[in-house]
Design an enzyme around this catalytic site. Structure first.
Site, PDB file in Angstrom:
ATOM      1  N   GLN A 194       0.833  -1.221   0.000  1.00 14.93           N
ATOM      2  CA  GLN A 194       0.000   0.000   0.000  1.00 14.93           C
ATOM      3  C   GLN A 194       0.860   1.260   0.000  1.00 14.93           C
ATOM      4  O   GLN A 194       0.491   2.269  -0.613  1.00 14.93           O
ATOM      5  CB  GLN A 194      -1.008  -0.005   1.165  1.00 14.93           C
ATOM      6  N   ASN A 217      10.212  -6.341   2.232  1.00 15.54           N
ATOM      7  CA  ASN A 217       9.903  -7.771   2.167  1.00 15.54           C
ATOM      8  C   ASN A 217       9.274  -8.119   0.813  1.00 15.54           C
ATOM      9  O   ASN A 217       9.231  -7.304  -0.113  1.00 15.54           O
ATOM     10  CB  ASN A 217       9.038  -8.185   3.368  1.00 15.54           C
ATOM     11  N   GLN A 262      23.770 -11.994   8.632  1.00 20.55           N
ATOM     12  CA  GLN A 262      22.736 -11.837   7.603  1.00 20.55           C
ATOM     13  C   GLN A 262      21.569 -12.767   7.863  1.00 20.55           C
ATOM     14  O   GLN A 262      20.414 -12.417   7.615  1.00 20.55           O
ATOM     15  CB  GLN A 262      23.318 -12.053   6.203  1.00 20.55           C
ATOM     16  N   HIS A 265      18.466 -11.434   9.668  1.00 20.86           N
ATOM     17  CA  HIS A 265      17.517 -10.508   9.043  1.00 20.86           C
ATOM     18  C   HIS A 265      16.173 -11.159   8.758  1.00 20.86           C
ATOM     19  O   HIS A 265      15.143 -10.515   8.818  1.00 20.86           O
ATOM     20  CB  HIS A 265      18.066 -10.005   7.705  1.00 20.86           C
ATOM     21  N   GLU A 330      25.051 -10.902  -2.753  1.00 18.52           N
ATOM     22  CA  GLU A 330      24.872  -9.506  -2.351  1.00 18.52           C
ATOM     23  C   GLU A 330      26.134  -9.018  -1.625  1.00 18.52           C
ATOM     24  O   GLU A 330      26.704  -7.991  -1.965  1.00 18.52           O
ATOM     25  CB  GLU A 330      23.650  -9.405  -1.418  1.00 18.52           C
ATOM     26  N   HIS A 331      26.551  -9.783  -0.610  1.00 15.80           N
ATOM     27  CA  HIS A 331      27.768  -9.452   0.142  1.00 15.80           C
ATOM     28  C   HIS A 331      28.764 -10.590   0.020  1.00 15.80           C
ATOM     29  O   HIS A 331      28.400 -11.747   0.223  1.00 15.80           O
ATOM     30  CB  HIS A 331      27.476  -9.294   1.632  1.00 15.80           C
ATOM     31  N   ASP A 364      27.154  -2.542   6.615  1.00 19.47           N
ATOM     32  CA  ASP A 364      25.721  -2.312   6.832  1.00 19.47           C
ATOM     33  C   ASP A 364      25.474  -0.957   7.491  1.00 19.47           C
ATOM     34  O   ASP A 364      24.410  -0.370   7.320  1.00 19.47           O
ATOM     35  CB  ASP A 364      25.142  -3.402   7.740  1.00 19.47           C
ATOM     36  N   HIS A 423      11.634  12.440 -42.298  1.00 18.51           N
ATOM     37  CA  HIS A 423      12.952  12.492 -41.669  1.00 18.51           C
ATOM     38  C   HIS A 423      13.985  12.961 -42.696  1.00 18.51           C
ATOM     39  O   HIS A 423      14.798  13.863 -42.436  1.00 18.51           O
ATOM     40  CB  HIS A 423      13.399  11.108 -41.173  1.00 18.51           C
TER      41      HIS A 423
END
Ligand SMILES: NC(=O)c1ccc[n+]([C@@H]2O[C@H](COP(=O)([O-])OP(=O)(O)OC[C@H]3O[C@@H](n4cnc5c(N)ncnc54)[C@H](O)[C@@H]3O)[C@@H](O)[C@H]2O)c1
Ligand SMILES: N[C@H](CO)Cc1c[nH]c[nH+]1
Ligand SMILES: [Zn+2]
Length: 434
Positions: A194, A217, A262, A265, A330-331, A364, A423
């Site tokens: 939302q 998420n 990680q 999380h 990612e890392h 981080d 053109h």
């Protein structure tokens, strides 16, 4: 505890087992797609009232009107004054380092002049208004406020609209303090699909933005994917990931905690360790078992390690690099003697943490580079959130009368080849010799 998966590069089905481990259904989940599609359509049609109702349902807020969900900047300023001095100082130090790093990314306009006097170049401009998604469902992330807002500020974005869910009306003062430090312009206590819809389409209260950035998420990621085109997005970020390559000479407890960092999380976060040293992998396993009971987010870490954690035994560092480039994490931590040499062979990773004294956790919060990074193997084609995400480029072309002669002839020929007469004639009008 339930064990992390154990893979061996030598096993015949290594690559298929690895692919299975990496698979994350995420944004392709049909039920979630349907839920998000309905929320987006509803917010588009009913605006504020729909956002309020979804916030009541999913975040259990008491507000009955959108105005109650806007957090005034005076409240953020007050939060900055009220938080412990140690927290304020840490946030300010982190903000300063993040700002300094991102200043290096700023792109400037440029142009050059051809021999015939034609000017060509690029004009770089900031976005007018950016929407910053700051996650807040399971945990509050003041650091993500800094990572989202500071590059936008450095780019020169005029207006920053931040959204952050406040489940059960619990507003996090550190998040507000970070927003005050970073210079966010408006803050709304909304989250999920939302909030993404409100930013993408605009409502009576919330202004439509040009681009939505920031992690979240599965509902947030799915919504961002669906509104792309109406607005820009930075990336579709999945659960956090860490890949550690270790030669076996780092303290196993350090590596276990880096994997936990990680895993804590999210149940879907991914933590992988690769080493050519079987004894070392065993020691890290023992560290994991011993340290896990001491962790606050034990249940999340345990589920995450069981579902998506792995220890991979390779023959040598060359194989470790090969596996890493496939995973495109990612890392990436290179816990080895010569990390810079190894980094040169890494083709795909969101951020590379080099050496035994560089845990991912420092990145981080405060090292300087951005912590919003490509996940789910998208580091093969995308980059960390940065100032460039908040800048656009317009091409600049000013053809001289001399340039119009040579370019006009080329354009005319190519246009007639495409049967586009207008053109061709537009170019030919500028020719002195027709
Ligand atoms: N990549 C990064 O830089 C980074 C940084 C911080 C966090 N993260 C990740 O962001 C994610 C944060 O997730 P989160 O859940 O804590 O917060 P979030 O803010 O992303 O999501 C919370 C929102 O989800 C919506 N929601 C929850 N259940 C729903 C349902 N059943 N139906 C519809 N909507 C629903 C609600 O509207 C709620 O406001 C984690 O995966 C974390 O790993 C990533
Ligand atoms: N590791 C997360 C990105 O994947 C960012 C974060 C925020 N706070 C702690 N960590
Ligand atoms: Zn983290």
């Amino acid at each position: 505890m339930n064990q992390m998966s154990e893979l061996n590069f030598q096993q015949a089905d290594f690559w298929s087992k690895l692919s299975e481990l990496l698979a994350w259904e995420g944004v392709s989940d049909a039920a979630i797609t349907e839920t998000v599609r309905n929320i987006l359509a509803d917010v588009k049609q009913r605006g504020d009232q729909a956002v309020v109702e979804y916030s009541q349902r999913f975040d259990r807020v008491k507000a009955t009107a959108m105005a109650e969900l806007e957090i005034p900047l005076t409240r953020a300023a007050a939060a900055l004054e009220s938080i412990p001095a140690e927290q304020r100082q840490a946030l300010e130090q982190a903000a300063e380092r993040v700002r300094r790093y991102h200043e290096h990314q700023k792109q400037e306009s440029w142009h050059y002049t051809e021999a015939d006097g034609t000017l060509l170049g690029q004009q770089v401009t900031p976005l007018d208004r950016a929407g910053l998604y700051v996650p807040g469902g399971k945990a509050a992330y003041p650091s993500s406020v800094l990572m989202n807002a500071i590059p936008a500020k450095v780019a020169g974005v005029q207006e920053l609209i931040m959204v952050v869910p406040t489940p059960d009306d619990e507003v996090n003062d550190l998040v507000l303090a970070a927003a005050a430090i970073a210079g966010v312009d408006r803050i709304f206590a909304i989250g999920g699909a939302q909030a993404v819809a409100a930013l993408a389409y605009g409502t009576e209260t919330i202004p439509q933005v040009d681009k939505i950035v920031g992690p979240g998420n599965i509902f947030v990621a799915t919504a961002k994917g669906m509104v792309f085109g109406t607005v820009g997005i930075d990336m579709i970020a999945g659960p956090s990931e860490i890949l550690v390559i270790c030669d076996g000479k780092t303290d196993p407890d350090w590596i276990a905690m880096d994997l936990f960092s990680q895993a804590e999380h999210d149940e879907d976060a991914q933590s992988i360790l690769i080493s050519p040293d079987a004894d070392f992998l065993q020691k890290v396993k023992e560290s994991v078992a011993r340290l896990l009971p001491t962790m606050e987010r034990k249940a999340i870490i345990e589920t995450s390690l069981k579902n998506r954690g792995a220890m991979i035994l390779v023959d040598d560092m060359q194989q470790a690099v090969e596996v890493c480039n496939y995973i495109a994490p990612e890392h990436l931590e290179l816990s080895v003697d010569e990390p810079m040499e190894m980094a040169k062979q890494i083709r795909h990773a969101g951020a590379i943490f080099m050496g035994r004294y560089t845990p991912e956790a420092l990145g981080d919060y405060c090292a300087g580079p951005n912590h919003v990074l490509p996940t789910s193997r998208t580091a093969r084609f995308s980059s960390p959130l940065g100032v460039y995400d908040f800048q656009k480029r317009s091409s600049l072309i000013q053809v001289s009368s001399q340039g119009a002669q040579s370019l006009g002839k080329i354009a005319s020929v190519l246009a007639r080849g495409e049967s586009l007469t207008a053109h061709a004639r537009s170019a030919e009008y500028r020719l002195q010799e027709k």
